[in-house]
Structure formats: structure tokens, C-alpha cells
Scaffold this active site. Structure first.
Site, short mmCIF file in Angstrom:
data_model
loop_
_atom_site.label_atom_id
_atom_site.label_comp_id
_atom_site.label_asym_id
_atom_site.label_seq_id
_atom_site.Cartn_x
_atom_site.Cartn_y
_atom_site.Cartn_z
N SER A 174 0.83 -1.21 0.00
CA SER A 174 0.00 0.00 0.00
C SER A 174 0.86 1.26 0.00
O SER A 174 1.58 1.54 0.96
CB SER A 174 -0.92 0.01 1.23
OG SER A 174 -1.48 1.30 1.38
N GLN A 176 -0.37 4.13 0.16
CA GLN A 176 -0.96 5.06 1.14
C GLN A 176 -0.32 4.87 2.51
O GLN A 176 0.01 5.84 3.19
CB GLN A 176 -2.48 4.86 1.22
CG GLN A 176 -3.18 5.26 -0.07
CD GLN A 176 -4.67 4.98 -0.04
OE1 GLN A 176 -5.19 4.47 0.95
NE2 GLN A 176 -5.35 5.32 -1.12
N ASP A 326 -5.46 0.00 -9.33
CA ASP A 326 -6.72 0.72 -9.59
C ASP A 326 -7.33 0.36 -10.95
O ASP A 326 -8.44 0.80 -11.27
CB ASP A 326 -6.50 2.23 -9.52
CG ASP A 326 -6.21 2.69 -8.10
OD1 ASP A 326 -6.61 1.97 -7.15
OD2 ASP A 326 -5.60 3.75 -7.93
C1 S3P Z 1 -2.90 5.49 -3.89
C2 S3P Z 1 -2.57 4.22 -3.52
C3 S3P Z 1 -3.42 3.06 -3.80
C4 S3P Z 1 -4.50 3.37 -4.82
C5 S3P Z 1 -5.15 4.68 -4.59
C6 S3P Z 1 -4.12 5.80 -4.63
C7 S3P Z 1 -1.97 6.59 -3.54
O1 S3P Z 1 -4.04 2.66 -2.59
O2 S3P Z 1 -5.46 2.34 -4.85
O3 S3P Z 1 -6.13 4.94 -5.56
O4 S3P Z 1 -2.11 7.71 -4.11
O5 S3P Z 1 -1.08 6.37 -2.72
P1 S3P Z 1 -3.28 1.66 -1.58
O6 S3P Z 1 -2.06 2.31 -1.14
O7 S3P Z 1 -4.22 1.44 -0.42
O8 S3P Z 1 -3.04 0.42 -2.38
#
Ligand code: S3P
Length: 449
Positions: A174, A176, A326
Site C-alpha cells: 500500500s 498510502q 486501480d
Molecule cells: C494510492 C494508492 C493506492 C491506490 C489509490 C491511490 C496513492 O491505494 O489504490 O487509488 O495515491 O497512494 P493503496 O495504497 O491502499 O493500495
């Protein structure tokens, strides 16, 4: 914003060839980060090409609530006067991140090592998503979080009064979570180390380096090891946001499945941690050509030309998932028009996105006459070949922009119209979707079939 207006049904009808130039908006991930790092720099950051989707507007509003001056000066043109690392002030009201998991998780990280308290909420989709994956590492810095059962929003985060640096191996792939830890590490003394087994999108690392932070990424036996030196003074930047490959995926997919189409998508970001969808399409036999490859603002960019193609089903390598996480919803719509079966394994993370995307795609595809199989971590689509998808259904978008857009694209090449019960979530990431797709010749109409 978390208030959700009346649903906006939208119908896609079988369409003739799509043609023209699809100028998709700025990258959502890069846009969030530009606002947040701009707010943590000392001085004025200028941004061009910012995505003006609701998710990013909610982050802009949040940065103002933490004390930064954020102004829109023209289309996509924004100025952020930052308060410096550790300079966030305590918001006087609840921070509403609307539909955006990236917004809320990155902002929680950015405030968690400053001695202030903030309460976060979001729409029904965001309030159902797990925040423990972020608050657990933030607790290691000394922050505290109290939310609803299961680590759900609304949630209050009490920033660490005396933060300590951490070493954290991210248990799920992740970006995020990785980014939240790095942003928290900014205001901790010493070195914060994040380890990820599989490489996820690296916009935070690239942008932190651009803002002058000391950040080093090394590939080792445990995976990617990212070391950030805390308490830098971030220098304001001029940031040109590349066009979003995850938005480009929709017109690209539409051109591939609507017979005789040819579409050019200029200037899309092709950071290797984001480009897995295009590799997968090429393996399926898609006619894609990348023209004018160049570098813009530290991110690789190219113009992508796409032509209608007869596709074959493939097994998508599971290790590719982080680079196209995504894009599985639109890939599964495309797979319905391929000859043979497309197998997507190792995609359990899809269950905790804006909706449970495995379930949303499986139910919607079945309603459109496509046979699917699924388990906790897998989605398998049995393709019906070009022109073979019956359609003729109304599908639930479940407050999920990518589910809505995937079924509207599918409806352009199905035998009968496909209606999405609520297309309003599309505004979170791709506010000009309807207009842009119509400009290419797509028959999209408000209302039911
Ligand atoms: C994102 C990370 C992804 C992705 C989201 C955007 C980001 O999520 O699905 O649309 O900008 O860091 P995850 O980190 O939970 O996989």
C-alpha cells in the site's frame, strides 16, 4: 465532501468508432501529494495541471484547515504557501475527506508527529474502510488514534508530543500506508525507515526528494528499503502534474473494445510503478504505441495511441498487482470482450477500495451476461470476444468512481445499453469523463435506458 447528493443514473449505448484526442486530467496521487508537501514547505509552491476532482479539492480544503494558504489561480493552476515541517496548526473543525482514502491516510500521517489533535471523517464509502493499517504505524511514532469499531472513521488522531523515528515493514502492498509513514517521519528526529516487500507507487519518495528532503531508496533482500532523514526544511517547488494513467485507462479501454476506434491520449504519466495496466493490455494483444517519451517534473510521460484490437485472455502475473491496482475494474470489463479467460490473482486489496471491487465487478459483469469466478483474492472473467457481451443491465456503482466508469465503458461495446445507477462518484477523480468520452463519439446519456 461526505454529503452525497441525489444519484445521477447514466446510460452507455452501443457506439460507433471512437476517435480523437483524449486529454485526461491530472494525476490524482500526484495532486494530493503536491498539496500536502506544498503545505509542509516554507514558501510558495506553484502547481500546474492539478486534478480538480472532489478528492483533491477535499485535500486542498484540509490543508487550509491545518494553516496553509491554498489558492486556485486558474484552471489547474494552484498556489500553496506552506507552514513548514511541524508547522501545522490544530484544525477548528472536523476534517472531511469525502471519498478519498489517499487524502485521509496521507493527511493523518502528515499531522501525526505534530502536537495537535484532528478528527477525520468521510462519506459512507470512506467510513467503511480500514484505517488501522495507518494508525498502527503512526502509534510507533507516539501518536494516538481513537475511531469506531474496526478502526473506522470518524476518528480522532492525537499527534505525538515527542515523536521518535520508526523502522516499519509495511504488511500490505500500500502506497498510502508507506506515504503516511514517510510523511509522519518528516517531523521525527533521526531516520525513519520504511520497508516494502513489493514496490508500490513512489510519487511520495520522488516528490520528497524534489522538495529537498534526504531520502534514499535501496533494493535489498527484504524488498525496497526507504530511508528518510527527519526534520528537513522543505523548499517550495514548481510542480507540473502529469495526466493520470488511471484515468487514461478508461478511454484507452473504450478504444480497444469499440470496433474501428483510434484514440490518442497525450502526456500521460508512465511511472513504472503505475504502468502495469498497459503492459497487461499489450500481453492481451492490444495495439498501443507510446510516442514522444519524455520526462516532466521528475515523472516519465508519453503520448499513447490506441487502436481497436482483438484481445485474448491472459493470466495477469500477481506480482504486477501493485502497479495496476486501480485498473483491475476496467481490466475486467475489457476482459469480457477478449477471447478466452483472464485470470487476476493476488488482488485481495481490491476488497478494501472505495467499494469491494471484486464483488462489484463480479455482480455487474454477471448482470451484463458475462461469466465470472471469484474467491477472496481472485477474479476470473470468461471473455465472450469482440461484440459478444450482451449488456442490457443496470449496475450499482456503490459510491465507487472506477466501478461507474468501467461499466459505462463496457456499455459502449455491449449489444444492449448498460445503465449505472449513480455516476456522480466519477467527479471524485475524472470530473470531465462524460464530456471527454462524448467528444470521442461515446453515446453516454443521463438517465436510465
Ligand atoms: C494510492 C494508492 C493506492 C491506490 C489509490 C491511490 C496513492 O491505494 O489504490 O487509488 O495515491 O497512494 P493503496 O495504497 O491502499 O493500495
Amino acid at each position: 465532501m461526505s454529503s452525497h447528493g441525489d444519484p445521477v443514473p447514466m446510460t452507455a449505448r452501443p457506439s460507433g468508432p471512437l476517435s480523437g484526442v483524449a486529454e485526461v486530467p491530472g494525476d490524482k496521487s500526484v495532486s494530493h501529494r503536491a498539496l500536502i508537501l506544498g503545505a509542509l514547505a516554507v514558501g510558495e509552491t506553484r502547481i500546474t495541471g492539478l486534478l480538480e476532482g472532489q478528492d483533491v479539492l477535499d485535500t486542498a480544503r484540509a490543508m487550509r484547515a491545518f494553516g496553509a494558504q491554498v489558492e486556485r489561480e486558474g484552471e489547474g493552476l494552484w498556489s500553496v504557501r506552506g507552514v513548514g515541517v511541524g508547522g501545522f496548526s490544530e484544525p477548528s473543525d472536523v476534517i472531511d475527506c469525502g471519498n478519498s482514502g489517499t487524502g485521509v491516510r496521507l493527511i493523518m500521517g502528515a499531522m501525526a508527529t505534530t502536537p495537535i489533535t484532528a478528527t477525520f471523517t468521510g462519506d459512507a464509502s470512506l467510513r467503511s474502510r480500514p484505517m488501522g493499517r495507518v494508525t498502527e504505524p503512526l502509534a510507533l511514532f507516539g501518536a494516538r488514534a481513537v475511531g469506531r469499531a474496526g478502526g473506522r472513521l470518524p476518528m480522532t488522531v492525537v499527534g505525538a508530543p515527542a515523536p521518535v523515528p520508526v523502522r516499519y515493514a509495511v504488511p500490505v502492498p500500500s502506497a498510502q500506508v508507506k506515504s503516511a509513514v514517510l510523511l509522519a517521519g518528516l517531523n521525527a528526529p533521526g531516520q525513519t525507515v520504511v520497508i516494502e516487500r513489493e514496490a508500490t507507487r513512489d510519487h511520495t519518495e520522488r516528490m520528497l526528494a524534489g522538495f529537498g528532503a534526504e531520502i534514499v531508496t535501496e533494493d535489498g533482500p527484504e524488498g525496497r528499503v526507504i530511508t528518510l532523514t527527519g526534520q528537513p526544511e522543505l523548499k517550495p517547488q514548481t510542480i507540473a502534474v502529469p495526466r493520470d494513467p488511471s484515468s487514461a485507462a478508461f478511454p484507452v479501454a473504450a478504444a480497444l473494445i469499440v470496433e474501428d476506434s483510434e484514440v490518442l491520449v497525450p502526456g500521460i504519466g508512465l511511472n513504472p510503478t503505475r504502468a502495469g495496466f498497459f503492459t497487461t493490455l499489450q500481453e492481451m494483444g492490444a495495439d498501443l504505441s507510446f510516442e514522444n517519451a519524455r520526462d516532466e517534473g521528475g515523472e516519465p510521460v508519453a503520448d499513447l495511441r490506441v487502436r481497436f484490437s482483438t484481445l485474448r485472455g491472459i493470466e495477469v502475473p500477481p506480482e504486477r498487482a501493485p502497479t495496476m491496482i486501480d485498473e483491475y475494474p476496467i481490466l475486467s470489463a475489457v476482459a469480457a470482450f477478449a477471447e478466452g479467460t483472464t485470470v487476476m490473482r493476488g488482488v485481495g486489496e481490491l476488497r478494501v477500495k472505495e467499494s469491494d471491487r471484486i464483488d462489484a465487478m463480479a455482480r455487474g459483469l454477471e448482470a451484463c451476461g458475462v461469466r465470472v469466478e471469484e474467491d477472496e483474492e481472485t477474479l476470473i472473467v470468461h471473455g465472450l470476444g469482440p461484440g459478444g457481451v450482451p449488456g442490457g443491465a443496470t449496475v450499482e456503482s456503490r459510491l465507487d468512481h472506477r466501478i461507474a466508469m468501467s461499466f459505462l465503458v463496457l456499455g459502449l461495446a455491449a449489444r444492449a445499453p448498460v445503465t449505472v445507477d449513480d455516476a456522480s462518484p466519477i467527479a471524485t477523480s475524472f470530473p470531465v469523463f462524460e464530456e471527454l468520452m462524448r467528444g470521442l463519439g461515446a453515446r453516454l446519456e443521463r438517465g436510465g435506458a
